[in-house]
Design a protein around this motif. Structure first.
Motif, PDB file in Angstrom:
ATOM      1  N   ARG A  39       0.825  -1.213   0.000  1.00 20.05           N
ATOM      2  CA  ARG A  39       0.000   0.000   0.000  1.00 20.05           C
ATOM      3  C   ARG A  39       0.860   1.263   0.000  1.00 20.05           C
ATOM      4  O   ARG A  39       0.488   2.271  -0.596  1.00 20.05           O
ATOM      5  CB  ARG A  39      -0.925  -0.006   1.224  1.00 20.05           C
ATOM      6  CG  ARG A  39      -2.016  -1.069   1.171  1.00 20.05           C
ATOM      7  CD  ARG A  39      -2.945  -0.967   2.372  1.00 20.05           C
ATOM      8  NE  ARG A  39      -3.994  -1.963   2.311  1.00 20.05           N
ATOM      9  CZ  ARG A  39      -5.127  -1.840   1.626  1.00 20.05           C
ATOM     10  NH1 ARG A  39      -5.342  -0.728   0.934  1.00 20.05           N
ATOM     11  NH2 ARG A  39      -6.032  -2.786   1.628  1.00 20.05           N
ATOM     12  N   SER A 114      -1.524   9.300  -0.484  1.00 23.91           N
ATOM     13  CA  SER A 114      -2.346   9.430  -1.682  1.00 23.91           C
ATOM     14  C   SER A 114      -1.550  10.007  -2.844  1.00 23.91           C
ATOM     15  O   SER A 114      -0.500  10.643  -2.662  1.00 23.91           O
ATOM     16  CB  SER A 114      -3.547  10.338  -1.403  1.00 23.91           C
ATOM     17  OG  SER A 114      -3.110  11.686  -1.210  1.00 23.91           O
ATOM     18  N   MET A 227     -11.095   0.716   7.768  1.00 27.12           N
ATOM     19  CA  MET A 227     -11.201   0.265   6.388  1.00 27.12           C
ATOM     20  C   MET A 227     -12.417  -0.621   6.179  1.00 27.12           C
ATOM     21  O   MET A 227     -13.116  -0.519   5.168  1.00 27.12           O
ATOM     22  CB  MET A 227      -9.923  -0.474   5.988  1.00 27.12           C
ATOM     23  CG  MET A 227      -8.684   0.409   5.984  1.00 27.12           C
ATOM     24  SD  MET A 227      -7.205  -0.484   5.512  1.00 27.12           S
ATOM     25  CE  MET A 227      -7.504  -0.699   3.761  1.00 27.12           C
ATOM     26  N   THR A 318      -8.263  -6.290  -4.452  1.00 27.97           N
ATOM     27  CA  THR A 318      -7.550  -5.270  -3.670  1.00 27.97           C
ATOM     28  C   THR A 318      -7.268  -4.033  -4.504  1.00 27.97           C
ATOM     29  O   THR A 318      -7.221  -2.925  -3.974  1.00 27.97           O
ATOM     30  CB  THR A 318      -6.238  -5.835  -3.104  1.00 27.97           C
ATOM     31  OG1 THR A 318      -5.422  -6.327  -4.176  1.00 27.97           O
ATOM     32  CG2 THR A 318      -6.524  -6.972  -2.132  1.00 27.97           C
ATOM     33  N   ARG A 320      -9.246  -2.625  -6.418  1.00 24.13           N
ATOM     34  CA  ARG A 320     -10.446  -1.795  -6.373  1.00 24.13           C
ATOM     35  C   ARG A 320     -10.790  -1.383  -4.946  1.00 24.13           C
ATOM     36  O   ARG A 320     -11.909  -0.947  -4.661  1.00 24.13           O
ATOM     37  CB  ARG A 320     -11.608  -2.542  -7.043  1.00 24.13           C
ATOM     38  CG  ARG A 320     -11.487  -2.519  -8.567  1.00 24.13           C
ATOM     39  CD  ARG A 320     -12.337  -3.531  -9.277  1.00 24.13           C
ATOM     40  NE  ARG A 320     -13.764  -3.407  -9.015  1.00 24.13           N
ATOM     41  CZ  ARG A 320     -14.696  -4.125  -9.645  1.00 24.13           C
ATOM     42  NH1 ARG A 320     -14.334  -4.988 -10.573  1.00 24.13           N
ATOM     43  NH2 ARG A 320     -15.969  -3.974  -9.355  1.00 24.13           N
ATOM     44  N   GLY A 321      -9.816  -1.520  -4.049  1.00 24.22           N
ATOM     45  CA  GLY A 321     -10.030  -1.096  -2.675  1.00 24.22           C
ATOM     46  C   GLY A 321     -10.803  -2.075  -1.838  1.00 24.22           C
ATOM     47  O   GLY A 321     -11.273  -1.731  -0.748  1.00 24.22           O
ATOM     48  N   ASP A 393     -17.699   1.795  -5.571  1.00 25.37           N
ATOM     49  CA  ASP A 393     -17.017   1.044  -6.624  1.00 25.37           C
ATOM     50  C   ASP A 393     -17.918   0.911  -7.839  1.00 25.37           C
ATOM     51  O   ASP A 393     -19.046   0.456  -7.750  1.00 25.37           O
ATOM     52  CB  ASP A 393     -16.642  -0.357  -6.120  1.00 25.37           C
ATOM     53  CG  ASP A 393     -15.979  -1.184  -7.211  1.00 25.37           C
ATOM     54  OD1 ASP A 393     -14.773  -1.006  -7.399  1.00 25.37           O
ATOM     55  OD2 ASP A 393     -16.689  -1.965  -7.877  1.00 25.37           O
TER      56      ASP A 393
END
Length: 398
Positions: A39, A114, A227, A318, A320-321, A393
């Motif tokens: 990450r 980010s 999360m 993962t 796509r979060g 998403d």
């Protein structure tokens, strides 16, 4: 950034992370279904303005690192030093042959950086030559003595919390690190402090409160909960696969080599369990099927190990979060007997997919001697996958 300016990044990952508790170096521990270091590195590897990503590692961690960052572009890792400062210098020296104009120095224990913060860092370094991301202090801060008594209350309006990536003109920060090494200064806790000592004026730019450093076990618990709270889009997919027996002395089932009197007739290794599982995950993502991603007509997949397919499908989640919530496989065959290998298969699926074994089920049944499985002509498998995605998403391709 102008065309003449080239930016590189150093990922400092040589620390042992003892305050994070048991479980190995914190940068290789999983959070939200993905390793901390993946990450932390991915936003730099994927950023169009970052030409080189230079990891700095402890030598004991090279194998873990390679497994953790599969698919991300980076330079050959540099060997870290005894201190963070020494590790940063090792990264700078490793980048010197590329001679970037700007370097961003980031802690691998900050997994939530980010792309916007990276862009601001590059812009700030280009404009000022030395700049770090900061966030405002919202609580009142007290200065205390050795006995714990308050000595002063600093003015909160002027206080800031420093973050990474810290950004500098490459040649300037390299010379500052070399000077500190020559003069025996090894006590700087971040590169901004070293730059200040070297006489540089260090500017600040807007950081991000989410860009926190993972330090204690409580940090991992809190961030896992945060999360998970954003992954309310729960989806389930199913998969099915079958392969006929042919000549051979073993079959691959759920990533495990199982001795048998026959082999599989298949383009890849014929692992019906993993193939069904891949289809289940892709189905939950509404992202085609295994054949559309790995066409049997493509010679590159001939004899391929199916763990590659499963890892690919998990990475689609993962990426796509999202995260895997549960994986289940049911194998339908008379032989070989699955029961004695059930937990070995569960462990292998868990290892490939990066989830806890408690989230993986492997079951087996016969077809009571009916049909092609009953005649021992082949094996069939069904699978289901439950995944969690962010509510926003919209990346599904079907």
């Amino acid at each position: 950034m102008s065309k003449q300016q080239r930016a590189a990044a150093i990922l400092v990952a040589a620390g042992r992370g003892l305050r994070a508790g048991a479980g190995g170096p914190k940068q290789y521990r999983s959070i939200g279904g993905q390793t901390v270091i993946y990450r932390a590195m991915a936003p730099f590897s994927n950023h169009p303005q970052v030409s080189h990503v230079q990891p700095v590692l402890h030598l004991d961690d090279v194998a873990m690192f390679s497994a953790a960052v599969t698919g991300l572009r980076h330079e050959q890792p540099a060997e870290g030093g005894a201190t963070r400062q020494a590790s940063v210098r090792a990264g700078l020296e490793a980048l010197s042959s590329h001679a970037p104009d700007i370097v961003l120095i980031h802690d691998a224990a900050r997994p939530f950086v980010s792309g916007d913060v990276i862009s601001r860092a590059i812009e700030a370094a280009e404009f000022t030559g030395a700049a770090i991301p900061v966030v405002a202090v919202t609580d009142t801060v007290k200065l205390v003595d050795a006995s714990g008594n308050i000595e002063a209350t600093p003015e909160r309006a002027r206080l800031r919390i420093a973050q990474t990536p810290q950004a500098f003109r490459f040649d300037v920060i390299l010379q500052a690190h070399r000077r500190a090494a020559r003069e025996g200064r090894a006590d700087f806790t971040d590169d901004a402090a070293l730059a200040e000592w070297a006489g540089l004026t260090v500017a600040t730019f807007e950081g991000d409160v989410a860009n926190m450093k993972m330090t204690t076990p409580e940090d991992f618990v809190r961030e896992e909960a945060r999360m998970a709270s954003g992954l309310g889009d729960i989806r389930t997919g199913t998969g099915y696969d079958v392969h006929a027996f042919g000549a051979g002395d073993h079959v691959m089932i759920c990533g495990v080599k199982v001795p048998h009197t026959r082999g599989f007739l298949a383009h890849s290794d014929g692992d019906v369990g993993l193939h069904a599982l891949v289809d289940a995950i892709l189905g939950a993502l509404a992202d085609g099927d295994i054949g559309s991603h790995f066409p049997p007509s493509d010679p590159q997949w001939k004899g391929a190990s199916s763990d590659r397919f499963l890892k690919y499908a998990v990475d689609r989640v993962t990426g796509r979060g999202g995260r895997i919530a549960n994986l289940e496989v049911t194998l339908i065959c008379e032989r070989p007997k699955i029961g004695p290998l059930r937990d070995t298969m569960r462990a292998r699926i868990a290892e490939i997919s990066g989830v806890d074994m408690s989230r993986v089920a492997v079951k087996a049944t016969t077809s009571e001697r009916l049909g092609f499985t009953g005649r021992e002509e082949g094996i069939a498998a069904t699978a289901s996958a439950t995944i969690r995605l962010p509510w926003n998403d919209k990346a599904g391709s079907q």
